[in-house]
Design a protein around this motif. Structure first.
Motif, short mmCIF file in Angstrom:
data_model
loop_
_atom_site.label_atom_id
_atom_site.label_comp_id
_atom_site.label_asym_id
_atom_site.label_seq_id
_atom_site.Cartn_x
_atom_site.Cartn_y
_atom_site.Cartn_z
N PRO A 21 -35.04 45.40 5.09
CA PRO A 21 -33.94 46.34 5.29
C PRO A 21 -33.13 45.98 6.54
N ALA A 22 -31.85 46.38 6.50
CA ALA A 22 -31.00 46.17 7.66
C ALA A 22 -31.44 47.07 8.81
N LEU A 23 -31.14 46.63 10.02
CA LEU A 23 -31.57 47.39 11.21
C LEU A 23 -30.93 48.77 11.22
N ARG A 24 -29.64 48.85 10.87
CA ARG A 24 -28.97 50.15 10.89
C ARG A 24 -29.55 51.07 9.83
N GLN A 25 -29.97 50.51 8.69
CA GLN A 25 -30.59 51.35 7.66
C GLN A 25 -31.94 51.88 8.13
N ARG A 26 -32.72 51.01 8.74
CA ARG A 26 -34.03 51.45 9.21
C ARG A 26 -33.90 52.52 10.29
N ILE A 27 -33.00 52.29 11.26
CA ILE A 27 -32.80 53.29 12.31
C ILE A 27 -32.24 54.57 11.72
N GLY A 28 -31.28 54.45 10.75
CA GLY A 28 -30.71 55.63 10.13
C GLY A 28 -31.74 56.46 9.40
N ARG A 29 -32.64 55.79 8.67
CA ARG A 29 -33.68 56.52 7.95
C ARG A 29 -34.60 57.25 8.92
N ARG A 30 -34.94 56.61 10.00
CA ARG A 30 -35.83 57.26 10.97
C ARG A 30 -35.13 58.43 11.65
N VAL A 31 -33.86 58.28 11.94
CA VAL A 31 -33.12 59.38 12.56
C VAL A 31 -33.03 60.57 11.60
N LEU A 32 -32.69 60.29 10.34
CA LEU A 32 -32.57 61.37 9.37
C LEU A 32 -33.92 62.04 9.11
N LEU A 33 -34.98 61.24 9.04
CA LEU A 33 -36.31 61.83 8.85
C LEU A 33 -36.68 62.71 10.03
N LEU A 35 -34.58 64.31 11.96
CA LEU A 35 -33.77 65.52 11.89
C LEU A 35 -34.31 66.50 10.85
N VAL A 36 -34.75 65.97 9.70
CA VAL A 36 -35.32 66.85 8.67
C VAL A 36 -36.59 67.53 9.19
N LEU A 37 -37.43 66.76 9.89
CA LEU A 37 -38.65 67.35 10.46
C LEU A 37 -38.30 68.41 11.50
N ILE A 38 -37.29 68.13 12.32
CA ILE A 38 -36.86 69.11 13.32
C ILE A 38 -36.32 70.37 12.64
N TRP A 39 -35.56 70.17 11.54
CA TRP A 39 -35.01 71.32 10.81
C TRP A 39 -36.15 72.18 10.24
N GLY A 40 -37.15 71.55 9.65
CA GLY A 40 -38.28 72.31 9.11
C GLY A 40 -39.05 73.02 10.20
N LEU A 41 -39.29 72.31 11.32
CA LEU A 41 -40.01 72.94 12.43
C LEU A 41 -39.20 74.09 13.02
N GLY A 42 -37.87 73.90 13.15
CA GLY A 42 -37.03 74.96 13.68
C GLY A 42 -37.02 76.18 12.78
N GLN A 183 -28.69 75.89 10.89
CA GLN A 183 -29.36 74.70 11.42
C GLN A 183 -29.06 73.48 10.57
N LEU A 184 -29.04 73.66 9.25
CA LEU A 184 -28.75 72.53 8.36
C LEU A 184 -27.35 72.00 8.60
N TRP A 185 -26.39 72.90 8.77
CA TRP A 185 -25.02 72.45 9.05
C TRP A 185 -24.95 71.70 10.38
N LEU A 186 -25.64 72.23 11.39
CA LEU A 186 -25.65 71.55 12.69
C LEU A 186 -26.33 70.19 12.59
N LEU A 187 -27.42 70.10 11.80
CA LEU A 187 -28.12 68.83 11.66
C LEU A 187 -27.28 67.82 10.89
N VAL A 188 -26.52 68.28 9.90
CA VAL A 188 -25.63 67.37 9.17
C VAL A 188 -24.58 66.80 10.11
#
Length: 483
Positions: A21-33, A35-42, A183-188
């Motif tokens: 995978p491309a570096l930007r894709q790998r970093i993007g997936r980790r960032v989005l993951l 954020l989703v975990l933060i959204w669930g925890l929040g 929270q979802l809107w802010l995370l998006v």
């Protein structure tokens, strides 16, 4: 005209059919993951905190109703223990009224005697020292929230109020939905901003990759200065500097290889041509004496060519030695003694008096044993070839002068003047004696100078003090300088 096309070399993963995978894709997936975990925890935190404060608000209202009901409990006639609830049916209806919940109540006197309200609504346990207690209750198939209020007095009584929890649940559900959507809107928004930032920060890396990928294999010039200055992060700048350093080292290595190949071709052309001419002359003759003479000449030419190749290889190793040279503490007096023993037989054959001074005491230097042997071999070889006077004498001396150790090789030959001494430190430079003998290539002293430089020292050529001759001195840092 010849056109050349560059064929990209497939990586190991591409050769195996796997595309990393491309570096930007790998970093993007980790960032989005993340954020989703933060959204669930929040959302879980909001649900827990909201449930706590909603329960507090409803419980406080339920307790206020219990206090209001207790205010309408009256005692019987004076001196009697009888209790009654002083509420009209209309007031009882108002007490039970709620737009979304169903309310039950009951009043119990001393010994748990039922006074008024709903007979099937039991009182909860109130801890000693406390005036009220909240509890959950299943009543008529419904989940109720109950408060038991104990009023101390004469006589004492207990008021029980209970109501359904549908409004609490509905309020918590709305709180969770509204906070979760916010929270979802802010995370998006945050995720989009982070992904754009990652794309922007990685763009210089892509530009650097394209610049390197589009280069020809022969182009080893540093990367454009503008490309390095446009790097958005320190890591990309350091990568650009590392690539420039690598290109410089590769260019230096290629330059040394080309110089070595050119030197070999230049220096071997003459002896090989001589060997070919002598061989052709010998083949054209029938006299064995001429054959032997030409064979002796071929042997000497081969020896000169072999020595030239050895010197060129030594010079190439010296040019590359600065990349990975390991210095260690060595006893220079012992190393000089061993090298002199190897040259004694040659000196005796030539009638040269080979001696040494200053080898009695241990003298240590930070140097490479292989380079030190190369220095001594070249200096002694030059002295034996070109430094022979009427009474040939060569002296190897070892002295400690302050923070330096001086290794000198002195002969009593014709010597050289100051201008020629400086010129002899360059490659291919020879004095009159070397040109007349025709045995050297002008590389020995340049090899010695380069070896000394790699070990933090220097080579000096000076005329002899007590007569004709040359003194070649190598200055090296002392391993243990005197205080």
């Amino acid at each position: 005209m010849c056109w050349r096309t560059r064929q990209p070399v497939p990586s190991a993963s591409q050769a195996l059919g796997r595309q990393p995978p491309a570096l930007r894709q790998r970093i993007g997936r980790r960032v989005l993951l993340s954020l989703v975990l933060i959204w669930g925890l929040g959302s879980a935190v909001v649900l827990g905190v909201g449930n706590h404060f909603v329960a507090q608000a409803f419980d406080r209202a339920l307790l206020d109703d219990a206090h209001a009901l207790a205010a309408h409990v009256r005692g019987g006639s004076p001196g009697a223990d009888a209790l009654r609830l002083d509420l009209t049916p209309r007031e009882v209806g108002l007490l039970r009224f709620d737009q979304s919940e169903t309310v039950w109540f009951a009043v119990y006197g001393p010994e748990g005697i039922f006074i008024a309200g709903d007979h099937d609504l039991a009182a909860g346990n109130v801890a000693p020292g406390s005036t009220h207690a909240f509890s959950q209750l299943a009543h008529q198939g419904r989940e109720l929230r109950r408060v038991s209020l104990h009023i101390a007095g004469s006589p004492s009584f207990t008021v029980v109020m209970a109501q359904t929890t549908a409004e609490r649940t509905q309020l918590l559900r709305r709180l969770l939905v509204y906070s979760g959507l916010a929270q979802l809107w802010l995370l998006v928004v945050l995720g989009s901003w982070l992904l754009r930032g990652i794309e922007r920060d990685l763009r210089p890396l892509t530009t650097l990759q394209d610049a390197v990928d589009q280069r020809d294999a022969a182009d080893l010039q540093p990367l454009p200065q503008a490309l390095t200055q446009q790097a958005g992060t320190r890591d990309v700048q350091r990568l650009s500097m590392a690539l420039d350093g690598l290109l410089a080292r590769v260019q230096h290595s290629l330059h040394a290889q080309r110089e070595f190949a050119g030197n070999v071709a230049h220096e071997l052309r003459t002896p090989l041509a001589g060997i070919r001419a002598q061989a052709a002359h010998a083949l054209a003759q029938d006299d064995p004496a001429i054959w032997r003479s030409e064979l002796e000449g071929i042997k000497q030419a081969e020896q000169r060519a072999s020595r030239t190749v050895d010197q060129l290889l030594a010079l190439a190793r010296a040019a590359e030695g600065g990349i990975a040279l390991t210095l260690q503490t060595i006893a220079l007096n012992a190393l000089v003694r061993d090298v002199l023993l190897r040259f004694l037989s040659r000196a005796d054959a030539l009638g040269v008096d080979l001696g040494a001074e200053g080898l009695e005491q241990t003298v240590e230097v930070r140097a490479s044993a292989a380079l030190m042997e190369g220095i001594l071999n070249n200096l002694l070889d030059n002295a034996l070839r070109y430094g022979r006077g009427n009474t040939p004498r060569i002296t190897v001396a070892l002295q400690v002068r302050g923070e330096h150790v001086v290794l000198s090789v002195a002969d009593n030959g014709p010597g050289v003047d100051a201008a020629l001494a400086q010129r002899l430190l360059q490659r291919w430079a020879q004095g009159d004696q070397g040109v007349r003998l025709g045995q050297g290539a002008g590389l020995g002293l340049s090899i010695v100078a380069r070896y000394a430089q790699l070990m933090g020292g220097r080579l000096a050529l000076d005329p002899a003090q007590d007569g004709p001759g040359l003194v070649a001195s190598v200055w090296l840092p002392h391993a243990r300088p005197a205080d």
